[in-house]
Each structure stands twice: as C-alpha cells, then as structure tokens.
Design a protein around this motif. Structure first.
Motif, mmCIF file in Angstrom:
data_model
loop_
_atom_site.group_PDB
_atom_site.id
_atom_site.type_symbol
_atom_site.label_atom_id
_atom_site.label_comp_id
_atom_site.label_asym_id
_atom_site.label_seq_id
_atom_site.Cartn_x
_atom_site.Cartn_y
_atom_site.Cartn_z
ATOM 1 N N THR A 21 3.446 5.842 12.530
ATOM 2 C CA THR A 21 4.018 7.119 12.112
ATOM 3 C C THR A 21 3.181 7.773 11.015
ATOM 4 O OG1 THR A 21 5.470 5.965 10.574
ATOM 5 C CG2 THR A 21 6.356 6.494 12.743
ATOM 6 N N ASN A 25 0.021 3.453 7.334
ATOM 7 C CA ASN A 25 0.628 2.296 7.984
ATOM 8 C C ASN A 25 -0.311 1.695 9.027
ATOM 9 O OD1 ASN A 25 2.870 2.880 6.471
ATOM 10 N ND2 ASN A 25 4.049 3.712 8.160
ATOM 11 N N GLN A 81 5.099 -0.637 -1.669
ATOM 12 C CA GLN A 81 5.574 0.505 -0.884
ATOM 13 C C GLN A 81 5.081 0.432 0.553
ATOM 14 O OE1 GLN A 81 3.696 0.912 -3.645
ATOM 15 N NE2 GLN A 81 4.937 1.971 -5.173
ATOM 16 N N TRP A 82 3.789 0.119 0.708
ATOM 17 C CA TRP A 82 3.241 0.012 2.056
ATOM 18 C C TRP A 82 3.885 -1.146 2.803
ATOM 19 C CZ3 TRP A 82 0.572 -4.062 4.284
ATOM 20 C CH2 TRP A 82 0.120 -3.813 5.582
ATOM 21 N N GLN A 84 6.821 -2.415 2.514
ATOM 22 C CA GLN A 84 8.183 -2.091 2.913
ATOM 23 C C GLN A 84 8.207 -1.239 4.178
ATOM 24 O OE1 GLN A 84 9.623 -0.334 -0.701
ATOM 25 N NE2 GLN A 84 10.432 -2.281 -1.464
ATOM 26 N N GLN A 85 7.175 -0.460 4.399
ATOM 27 C CA GLN A 85 7.104 0.371 5.605
ATOM 28 C C GLN A 85 6.702 -0.430 6.844
ATOM 29 O OE1 GLN A 85 7.718 3.787 5.932
ATOM 30 N NE2 GLN A 85 8.621 3.523 3.911
ATOM 31 N N THR A 86 5.857 -1.434 6.687
ATOM 32 C CA THR A 86 5.297 -2.131 7.855
ATOM 33 C C THR A 86 5.586 -3.622 7.873
ATOM 34 O OG1 THR A 86 3.211 -2.438 6.704
ATOM 35 C CG2 THR A 86 3.406 -0.486 8.105
ATOM 36 N N HIS A 142 0.554 9.516 1.701
ATOM 37 C CA HIS A 142 0.747 8.218 1.043
ATOM 38 C C HIS A 142 -0.478 7.291 1.169
ATOM 39 C CE1 HIS A 142 4.858 9.097 0.113
ATOM 40 N NE2 HIS A 142 5.183 9.244 1.390
ATOM 41 N N TRP A 145 -1.101 4.447 -1.335
ATOM 42 C CA TRP A 145 -0.472 3.126 -1.276
ATOM 43 C C TRP A 145 -1.500 2.044 -0.996
ATOM 44 C CZ3 TRP A 145 4.250 4.245 2.382
ATOM 45 C CH2 TRP A 145 5.198 4.985 1.677
#
Length: 195
Positions: A21, A25, A81-82, A84-86, A142, A145
C-alpha cells in the motif's frame, strides 16, 4: 509455470498484495526478504550435508523461525512505525524459507536466485508505487520510517491535494491492479497473429 514453483509463487502473493500500500512498506519488506532468505540459504547449505532426511525439515523450520524472529526484532529496533505496518507479512518469511527449501530453491545457482530476488523486488516496488500514487496521491509517504531521518514530518511528494482512489489501498484494489498489470503484460507480449 511448473507445479513445483506454484506454491512458492503463491506464498509471495500475500506480501505482494498486503504490504504494497505504501512504497516504504514494500521496500522494507523486500529488504527483509532478501536478508532472511539469503541467511537461511547460507545456513541450510552449511547444515544440509550434516542432516538426515527426516531431520532436515525440522532444522529448516527452526532456522527459518530464528532468522525471521531476529529480523523482526531488528526491524522493531530500527523503526517501530514501519514494523507495525508490516509485522504480519514479515512473519510469513519463515514459511517462505521452509517452502523454498523443500522445493530445492537453495540448490539452484546464484544467478537464478538473484533473478527471483530481483523479480520479487521489482514487483513489490512497482505495485507499491502504483497503489500509493493512485490511492493516496503521494510518492514516498513515510519514507523517513526506513531512513530514520530527523525530518519525521516529511510526507513524501504530494501529487494530489485531495488524496486518491481509496480502493487502490485496500486488498481488493491490489488484486484488481495486479490483474490489470498481468493482462497488460500478456497483451504486450502476445505473438502477432499469423495470416
């Protein structure tokens, strides 16, 4: 496509759709994929001659889980942060390692393995660029990150002020976009009709 390569390729579909997305990521997960898969291949090449056939699967599961866990801990330290996304997609790398080992991927020559790494990276980055551009109207959102820069508020290159098409950021939009890209590829490389 042969039946032996069908399962590893289908396992790569999950991070390809789920983690693309945003460009950040895709880049981070591809980097983690290369590090974990390469480390796993080196480790199994050293262990394979010393293992019996029945213990090879258990050793590959343990090695893959250990390397993936270490990579996830490193990702948490590098950029929470990164991660938590992946995080959910990076956990699938252990399964990918075991399946590639069972399909004798690590016994191929290094050029074939590099080609797979590169094709997966191009697919991840290309699809993430399209989905981020269409879905958010930005490029490089982002990115700080991964780079751990001091400009934490940098939001990438904003191309449209009102955002984009929300469907492109969801999983169905990723499948639709991937399907359209595959159809375009097949149409482009179709042999000319014979008269």
């Amino acid at each position: 496509m042969s039946k032996s390569s069908l399962l590893p390729c289908s396992l790569m579909l999950t991070p390809l759709i789920g983690a693309t997305t945003l460009l950040v990521n895709a880049l981070g997960l591809w980097l983690m994929f290369v590090v974990v898969i390469t480390s796993f291949g080196l480790g199994m090449n050293a262990l394979r001659p010393r293992l019996l056939g029945a213990t090879r699967l258990w050793a590959s599961v343990l090695l893959a889980a250990m390397l993936t866990s270490c990579a996830e801990l490193g990702a948490q330290v590098w950029s929470l942060q990164w991660h938590q996304q992946t995080g959910i997609y990076s956990a699938l790398l252990a399964l990918q390692c075991v399946v590639l080992e069972q399909n004798k991927f690590f016994q191929l020559n290094w050029r074939d393995r590099l080609r797979v790494y590169g094709l997966f990276g191009v697919a991840m980055v290309g699809l993430s660029l399209l989905r981020e551009f269409i879905g958010y109207g930005t490029l490089g959102h982002h990115l700080s990150w991964l780079l751990v820069t001091t400009q934490a508020q940098w939001q990438g290159w904003v191309l449209t002020a009102d955002g984009g098409l929300r469907l492109a950021t969801l999983a169905p939009g990723g499948f639709i976009l991937l399907g359209l890209l595959i159809a375009a590829w097949q149409a482009w490389h179709r042999p000319p009709p014979s008269h």
